[in-house]
Design an enzyme around this catalytic site. Structure first.
Site, short mmCIF file in Angstrom:
data_model
loop_
_atom_site.label_atom_id
_atom_site.label_comp_id
_atom_site.label_asym_id
_atom_site.label_seq_id
_atom_site.Cartn_x
_atom_site.Cartn_y
_atom_site.Cartn_z
CE LYS A 251 -14.69 -19.90 20.59
NZ LYS A 251 -14.69 -18.25 20.80
NE ARG B 105 -19.40 -18.03 25.71
CZ ARG B 105 -19.42 -18.64 24.75
NH1 ARG B 105 -18.44 -19.37 24.25
NH2 ARG B 105 -20.73 -19.37 24.36
C1 7PJ Z 1 -17.83 -16.69 22.16
C2 7PJ Z 1 -19.12 -16.36 22.55
C3 7PJ Z 1 -16.49 -15.95 22.52
C4 7PJ Z 1 -17.91 -14.41 23.66
C5 7PJ Z 1 -19.28 -17.98 21.36
C6 7PJ Z 1 -17.90 -21.15 21.05
C7 7PJ Z 1 -18.82 -20.25 20.11
N1 7PJ Z 1 -19.18 -15.15 22.96
N2 7PJ Z 1 -20.04 -17.00 22.00
N3 7PJ Z 1 -16.83 -14.61 23.29
N4 7PJ Z 1 -17.88 -17.60 21.57
N5 7PJ Z 1 -18.23 -13.04 24.31
O1 7PJ Z 1 -18.20 -21.14 22.10
O2 7PJ Z 1 -16.98 -21.75 20.44
O3 7PJ Z 1 -15.47 -16.36 22.22
S1 7PJ Z 1 -20.04 -19.34 20.54
#
Ligand code: 7PJ
Length: 271
Positions: A216, A250
């Site tokens: 990010k 994640r």
């Molecule tokens: C997240 C997400 C996060 C959860 C995205 C990216 C943007 N779901 N989906 N947490 N970020 N739960 O991956 O940079 O931080 S999309």
């Protein structure tokens, strides 16, 4: 699948983006054969759960139609299920949730915390599916324009607590819920750092925490690194989150994260 959230060791959630405009994959997983290969690689590298997403929620992203999102994600959900791995679906749309649950998804990962029409009912209709409730201030298109909080940690926690209560009212048991502060979703670098530092205080919510910081902007800003040079930073940030009590990370980079988690577990399990 509730056992997944009760796992003693941390879990690595691998990101499978199916959006052509997704910033960190540059659209390379849009083609089905490439996406399928990516799923295989993630499994070989030791991923615990694969998060399939068809709507870009990066800052400034445009909305995706329901039918387009379904075409992108359902075959991927089916492929992960066929490979025998748990799959989560990164969506806010009730119909996509329903179809993904039908296709065997273990978890709904909703950056809008089930606030879109029909989403709460879609999850409540299943008595199995897990749900990740994430905090976001504003909407993806404009959320980074001027994020403001008086106290980011308290406000994020109180939002998540309210969403847990809403879930419980419609019969979604809290043993199916995990929570996510939503790094980068309507937050400045200072907000993100403050949340990270005080992640351990989310313990008071008594639910597993999921953290997504992989590649990010916050990492890019701290390291002055473009999106192709954020792996080390992402792994270190994920590890910091684990020491602060996170249960699921994640990530894009499976192998280094799985290795880091193994070290983390070895140290944590020492007497
Ligand atoms: C997240 C997400 C996060 C959860 C995205 C990216 C943007 N779901 N989906 N947490 N970020 N739960 O991956 O940079 O931080 S999309």
């Amino acid at each position: 699948m509730k056992e997944l959230l009760q796992s003693k060791s941390p879990l690595v959630m691998g990101i499978l983006n199916t959006t052509p405009d997704s910033f960190s994959d540059g659209g390379s997983y849009v083609r089905k054969d490439i996406a399928l290969r990516r799923i295989e690689t993630m499994i070989e590298e030791g991923v615990d759960i694969i998060d399939v997403g068809g709507e870009s929620t990066r800052p400034g992203a445009q909305a995706v139609s329901e039918s387009e999102e379904l075409v992108r994600v359902i075959p991927m959900v089916e492929a992960v299920v066929a490979a025998g791995k748990p799959v989560s679906i990164d969506t806010s749309k009730a119909l996509v949730m329903q179809e993904a649950i039908r296709a065997g998804a273990s978890m709904i990962n909703d950056v809008r915390a089930l606030q879109e029409e029909g989403a709460l009912d879609a999850v409540a209709a299943s008595d199995e599916v897990l749900i990740c409730l994430m905090h976001m201030q504003g909407q993806p298109r404009s959320m980074q324009h001027n994020p403001h909080y008086d106290d980011v940690v308290t406000e994020v926690k109180s939002f998540l607590q309210q969403r847990v209560e809403v879930c419980q009212k419609v019969g979604i048991n809290s043993d199916r819920i995990c929570l996510d502060p939503g790094f980068g979703f309507g937050k400045t670098l200072q907000h993100n750092c403050e949340l990270m530092k005080h992640l351990d205080s989310f313990k008071e919510l008594n639910l597993p925490l999921l953290v997504g910081v992989s590649r990010k902007t916050m990492i890019g800003n701290i390291l002055d690194a473009d999106v192709n040079n954020r792996t080390n930073g992402s792994v270190v940030a994920a590890m910091y989150a684990l020491t602060k009590g996170a249960k699921i990370v994640r990530v894009h980079d499976i192998k280094p994260t799985v290795e880091a988690v193994k070290l983390f577990c070895a140290f944590e399990q020492a007497k």
